[in-house]
Design an enzyme around this catalytic site. Structure first.
Site, PDB file in Angstrom:
ATOM      1  N   HIS A 355       0.749  -1.128   0.022  1.00 32.80           N
ATOM      2  CA  HIS A 355       0.014  -0.167  -0.150  1.00 32.80           C
ATOM      3  C   HIS A 355       0.610   1.273   0.006  1.00 32.80           C
ATOM      4  O   HIS A 355       0.082   2.511  -0.088  1.00 32.80           O
ATOM      5  CB  HIS A 355      -0.886   0.176   1.225  1.00 32.80           C
ATOM      6  CG  HIS A 355      -2.164  -0.768   1.004  1.00 32.80           C
ATOM      7  ND1 HIS A 355      -3.297  -0.228   0.296  1.00 32.80           N
ATOM      8  CD2 HIS A 355      -2.631  -1.983   1.312  1.00 32.80           C
ATOM      9  CE1 HIS A 355      -4.342  -1.122   0.306  1.00 32.80           C
ATOM     10  NE2 HIS A 355      -3.780  -2.221   1.009  1.00 32.80           N
ATOM     11  N   LYS A 543      -9.123  13.843   3.736  1.00 33.54           N
ATOM     12  CA  LYS A 543      -8.303  12.936   3.940  1.00 33.54           C
ATOM     13  C   LYS A 543      -7.561  12.870   4.957  1.00 33.54           C
ATOM     14  O   LYS A 543      -7.571  14.080   5.651  1.00 33.54           O
ATOM     15  CB  LYS A 543      -7.372  12.704   2.356  1.00 33.54           C
ATOM     16  CG  LYS A 543      -6.859  14.183   2.128  1.00 33.54           C
ATOM     17  CD  LYS A 543      -6.059  14.093   0.747  1.00 33.54           C
ATOM     18  CE  LYS A 543      -6.874  13.974  -0.456  1.00 33.54           C
ATOM     19  NZ  LYS A 543      -6.899  12.759  -1.158  1.00 33.54           N
ATOM     20  N   ARG A 544      -6.882  11.979   5.206  1.00 34.54           N
ATOM     21  CA  ARG A 544      -5.955  12.095   6.371  1.00 34.54           C
ATOM     22  C   ARG A 544      -4.900  13.241   6.240  1.00 34.54           C
ATOM     23  O   ARG A 544      -4.580  13.402   4.948  1.00 34.54           O
ATOM     24  CB  ARG A 544      -5.088  10.633   6.471  1.00 34.54           C
ATOM     25  CG  ARG A 544      -5.770   9.623   7.403  1.00 34.54           C
ATOM     26  CD  ARG A 544      -6.510  10.169   8.622  1.00 34.54           C
ATOM     27  NE  ARG A 544      -5.331  10.272   9.584  1.00 34.54           N
ATOM     28  CZ  ARG A 544      -5.047   9.460  10.608  1.00 34.54           C
ATOM     29  NH1 ARG A 544      -5.747   8.150  10.496  1.00 34.54           N
ATOM     30  NH2 ARG A 544      -4.144   9.517  11.509  1.00 34.54           N
ATOM     31  N   LYS A 549       0.250  14.570   1.421  1.00 32.28           N
ATOM     32  CA  LYS A 549      -1.025  14.936   0.652  1.00 32.28           C
ATOM     33  C   LYS A 549      -1.165  16.294   0.474  1.00 32.28           C
ATOM     34  O   LYS A 549      -2.055  16.708  -0.416  1.00 32.28           O
ATOM     35  CB  LYS A 549      -2.255  14.269   1.370  1.00 32.28           C
ATOM     36  CG  LYS A 549      -2.152  12.856   1.818  1.00 32.28           C
ATOM     37  CD  LYS A 549      -3.257  12.228   2.465  1.00 32.28           C
ATOM     38  CE  LYS A 549      -3.340  10.663   2.589  1.00 32.28           C
ATOM     39  NZ  LYS A 549      -4.131  10.111   1.277  1.00 32.28           N
ATOM     40  N   THR A 651      -8.227   6.648  -2.873  1.00 33.30           N
ATOM     41  CA  THR A 651      -9.914   6.291  -3.283  1.00 33.30           C
ATOM     42  C   THR A 651     -10.718   7.261  -3.168  1.00 33.30           C
ATOM     43  O   THR A 651     -11.853   7.365  -3.813  1.00 33.30           O
ATOM     44  CB  THR A 651     -10.036   4.907  -2.302  1.00 33.30           C
ATOM     45  OG1 THR A 651     -10.014   5.461  -0.946  1.00 33.30           O
ATOM     46  CG2 THR A 651      -9.216   3.800  -2.683  1.00 33.30           C
ATOM     47  N   LYS A 655     -14.201   8.485  -5.327  1.00 33.30           N
ATOM     48  CA  LYS A 655     -15.608   8.688  -4.651  1.00 33.30           C
ATOM     49  C   LYS A 655     -16.094  10.283  -5.254  1.00 33.30           C
ATOM     50  O   LYS A 655     -17.393  10.154  -5.617  1.00 33.30           O
ATOM     51  CB  LYS A 655     -15.491   8.928  -3.056  1.00 33.30           C
ATOM     52  CG  LYS A 655     -15.023   7.462  -2.549  1.00 33.30           C
ATOM     53  CD  LYS A 655     -14.642   7.879  -0.906  1.00 33.30           C
ATOM     54  CE  LYS A 655     -13.930   6.656  -0.361  1.00 33.30           C
ATOM     55  NZ  LYS A 655     -13.391   7.193   0.962  1.00 33.30           N
TER      56      LYS A 655
END
Ligand SMILES: *Cc1c(COP(=O)(O)O)cnc(C)c1O
Length: 817
Positions: A355, A543-544, A549, A651, A655
């Site tokens: 992952h 998101k986290r 990110k 992911t 969505k």
């Protein structure tokens, strides 16, 4: 089961009175939830039993998906949907005076995961059941899920998430299926009939007790199982050890220490340090899960040679890698097999999904810790390593660098990824780009050695939760337009491509988006007291929180817009609401500073009359699956702006796409494949490419300081982080952020990508002004989202990795005894 609304109402009313002894009029929402939930749970019991019976009779291969995380969210709505009774129940409840949404809201999220990895496991469970595959989940029943986040004075505060407080209507405790798990102790060996026998003495013995949760397939009757394990002590285990007056207190202490194994989920997404409790959790899951699988297998009275034909064990990241040595241990020590035979069986049974390539997230365990806690398992890992290294030596004589790279045990550490690759028959990445990076770089020597073992399976999301449940109006529009085929095969959504330019269809899409935005605006107002304009662009990053990110890039763009508005209050700008939602790992200081920075900016911007009618900033507390279901259908713009090469798949991006948001993103993870589908026009791609990022790391040719000096806007923003001004309450408030950018040379290339990001955002500002143009692009995105449905992903896992076939019988006509 009820077959019409009146029957439902009657049965519901009877139950309510029977269970609570109160008339309907006195019931609270919480009562209604519990009665409805337990009613549904009991109704599926029959099909659950039938499914297990069918799997047993058929004797075909079954898959067990081992994961330390299952981020399930709420189950009621999705269970009703999958059973095909959602509307019936909604109407029935409404006639009894209850709104289904309010009842659904009574359920606590099962937040047994951190983020994408845990949510993937949950989406996979839904797809496995809905496609009729015999695939089950195996996890831990944490007493506390991922912490609940509160924002206090702009800072994140963590509260425990005691999700079981009100009970869990979906689970069934199965004490009769408990198994023993052993820790500590010492290994003794002796010879018996010319064979070395190993026995662990003086081990600490604990109970693993399973709780089963039904996983209901969409409108096809079959029900799979999510089995989550709870650690328990027992008088029977401790008998005699704690006697006398002191003994009683010692016993209680001992109980608590045992139960701590399944006490809480580690709230860290990617940087688990070597914590012994975490190692205990991992082994606990692996050992309990395997024992229960093998107990079922033993009932078939088949020889163990057939294990790989009957069972596949899939490990979600390296967290459950100990299934490999644990299966070896059971086959050798308990079943009396020789090493080679046991190894052949094990390495044909286990498959592994990688992952992440973030180096801090590659799991390593200190040898002394494993050796003490799991002495026999450690011996087996050592033997696996020894044999593997001997093989390498033969194959690459003299190539010491390669040996040191590939060894499982190296410098007093056990590298779990290496163990997982060596001990499994399939290794997959989770998006095309990610798998390529694994093969070409991170795991290159392994790919050279085992080229056939590596494969890609791009992640997916279940369209049942993320479209049909979260955005029912849009799903209804699709049904009106395309019929129902897409429900069973979401690739059929490409039928929407015909409608990208259809103005009445566009109008319907816009109306639905507007409704969803109003619904979210209502939530924001009631929860956070901020009023936002549903006609503004809803620009969302949820998101986290993590450096890679790049929430920082997003907030710096907002600071920049604010600066511009202050300089020129007439600046032309499409009003925008920037929405954030993100939990930071409690020990991740920099991430917490970024949350504070976002909240400071929100505070200033939202209260400034010169800015607040054009920019609003909202940080939504406690991002979770349920909140995601509310936020994502309301988004116009989806922020997927990770440093290229860092986000394995993502992911969240899928969505948003499925719900008709346009993506601003980098060429990273599954964004690359989304871009391949929709093309340049319908997606806003910017920034460094993965090769450029890797090249920078390799050559060291990037200077953040130089970058910041070149761009006046950046100079100003950096100053605003550490001087008193609109975004700070004191000097050096955001020192850590500042230093990460300048002193630590901006590891994630925020400064480098800033200019391109600002330009791309300006393009979005322009295009949004033409609703028809924008909506046409949104429809193109929805049309291509079917490719990212987890049903497609799971079919690929089933065909290529697990070699399993779906059940083709109608379960519900079976007799149950
Ligand atoms: C989908 C999801 C994630 C993963 O989001 P990414 O943008 O892929 O990181 C994390 N948390 C929750 C609650 C989700 O639903």
């Amino acid at each position: 089961m009820f077959s019409n609304k009146e029957e439902f109402k009657e049965q519901f009313r009877l139950r309510l009175i029977g269970r609570l002894g109160i008339p309907l009029a006195e019931a609270r929402a919480d009562d209604v939830y519990k009665i409805l939930g337990s009613m549904i749970r009991e109704y599926v019991g029959k099909n659950w039993a039938r499914t297990n019976q069918a799997y047993k009779e058929r004797g075909e291969k079954q898959v067990y998906y081992f994961s330390l995380e299952f981020l399930m969210g709420r189950l009621l709505g999705n269970n009703l949907l999958n059973l095909g009774v959602l509307n019936m129940v909604r109407e029935g409840l409404s006639e009894l005076g209850w709104g289904l949404e309010a009842i659904e809201a009574q359920e606590s999220d099962a937040g047994l995961g951190n983020g994408g990895l845990g949510r993937l496991a949950a989406c996979f469970m839904d797809s496995l059941a809905s496609l009729g595959y015999a695939g089950h989940g195996c996890g831990i029943r944490y007493k506390y899920g991922l912490f609940e986040q509160r924002i206090v004075d702009g800072n994140q505060v963590e509260l425990p998430d005691y999700w079981l407080q009100k009970g869990n209507v979906w689970e069934v405790r199965r004490p009769e299926k408990k198994v023993e798990v052993f820790f500590w102790g010492r290994v003794e060996s002796r010879e018996e009939n010319g064979r070395l026998i190993f026995e662990t003495k003086d081990a600490e013995k604990i109970w693993a007790v399973p709780y089963d949760i039904p996983l209901i397939g969409y409108r096809r009757g079959n029900v799979n199982t999510l089995r989550i394990w709870s650690a328990e002590s027992g008088l029977d285990l401790a008998a005699g050890h704690f006697s006398g007056g002191e003994g009683y207190y010692k016993y209680l202490e001992y109980s608590r220490s045992i139960e701590s194994i399944s006490e809480f989920l580690y709230p860290d997404d990617s940087n688990e340090e070597g914590k012994r409790l975490r190692l205990k959790q991992q082994y606990f899951l692996c050992s309990a899960g395997l024992q229960s699988i093998l107990r079922t297998y033993d009932k078939q009275q088949l020889s163990y040679d057939h294990l790989p034909d009957k069972i596949a064990i899939h490990i979600n990241d390296t967290h459950p890698t100990l299934v490999i040595p644990e299966l070896m241990r059971i086959l050798i020590d308990v079943k009396g097999m020789g090493w080679d035979e046991a190894w052949d069986i094990t390495s044909r049974t286990v498959a592994y999904t990688n992952h992440t390539i973030l180096s801090e997230a590659l799991e390593k365990w200190p040898v002394p810790m494993v050796r003490e806690l799991l002495p026999r398992v450690y011996m087996i890992i050592e033997e696996i390593n020894k044999r593997f290294c001997a093989m390498l030596l033969e194959r690459y004589p003299g190539d010491e660098r390669r040996m040191s790279e590939m060894a499982i045990i190296y410098g007093d550490q056990i590298r779990m990824a290496n163990l997982a690759i060596v001990g499994s028959y399939s290794v997959n990445g989770v998006a095309a780009l990610h798998t390529e990076i694994l093969k070409q770089r991170e795991m290159r020597p392994f790919h050279e050695l085992f080229p056939d073992r590596f494969n890609n399976k791009t992640n997916g999301i279940t369209h049942r939760r993320w479209l049909m449940h979260a955005n029912p109006e849009l799903a209804e529009l699709y049904k009106e337009t395309l019929g129902e085929a897409w429900v069973h095969d979401p690739r059929g959504l490409t039928g929407l491509l015909q409608y990208t330019g259809n103005s009445s269809f566009q109008q319907r899409v816009q109306d639905i988006k507007q409704n969803n935005k109003r619904r979210l605006a209502g939530y924001i107002l009631s929860r956070q007291g901020i009023s936002v304009d549903p006609l503004s662009i809803f620009d969302v990053q949820v998101k986290r929180l993590h450096g890679y990110k790049r929430q920082l890039l997003n907030i710096m763009h907002i600071m920049h817009l604010y600066n511009e508005l202050k300089e020129n209050s007439a600046r032309d700008m499409t009003p925008r609401t920037f929405i954030f939602g993100a939990k930071a790992a409690p020990g991740y200081y920099l991430a917490k500073q970024i949350i504070k920075l976002i909240n400071n900016v929100a505070d200033t911007v939202n209260h400034d009359p010169q800015a607040r009618d054009r920019i609003k900033v909202v940080f939504l507390e406690n991002y979770s699956v349920s909140l995601a279901e509310l936020i994502i259908p309301a988004a116009d713009v989806s922020e997927q702006i990770s440093t290229a090469g860092k986000e394995a798949s993502g992911t969240g991006n899928m969505k948003f796409m499925m719900n008709g948001a346009l993506t601003i993103g980098t060429m990273d993870g599954a964004n690359v494949e989304m871009h391949e589908m929709v093309g340049d026009r319908d997606m806003f791609i910017f920034g460094l490419r993965a090769e450029q990022v890797l090249e920078y790391y390799r050559t060291g040719g990037y200077s953040a300081r130089r970058k910041s000096e070149e761009d006046e806007r950046l100079r100003r923003l950096l100053g605003q982080m550490i001087q008193t001004g609109p975004f700070t309450s004191h000097e050096w408030e955001f020192e850590a952020v500042y230093r990460s950018l300048i002193d630590h040379n901006d590891e994630y290339f925020v400064l480098e990508d800033f200019a391109a990001y600002v330009d791309t955002q300006a393009q979005i500002d322009q295009i949004y002004r033409d609703p028809s143009d924008w909506t046409g692009r949104a429809i193109a995105n929805m049309a291509h989202a079917g490719k990212f449905a987890s049903d497609c992903t799971i079919r690929q896992y089933a065909d290529d990795i697990w070699q399993i076939r779906p059940l083709d019988e109608d379960i519900s006509s079976r007799k149950v005894y």
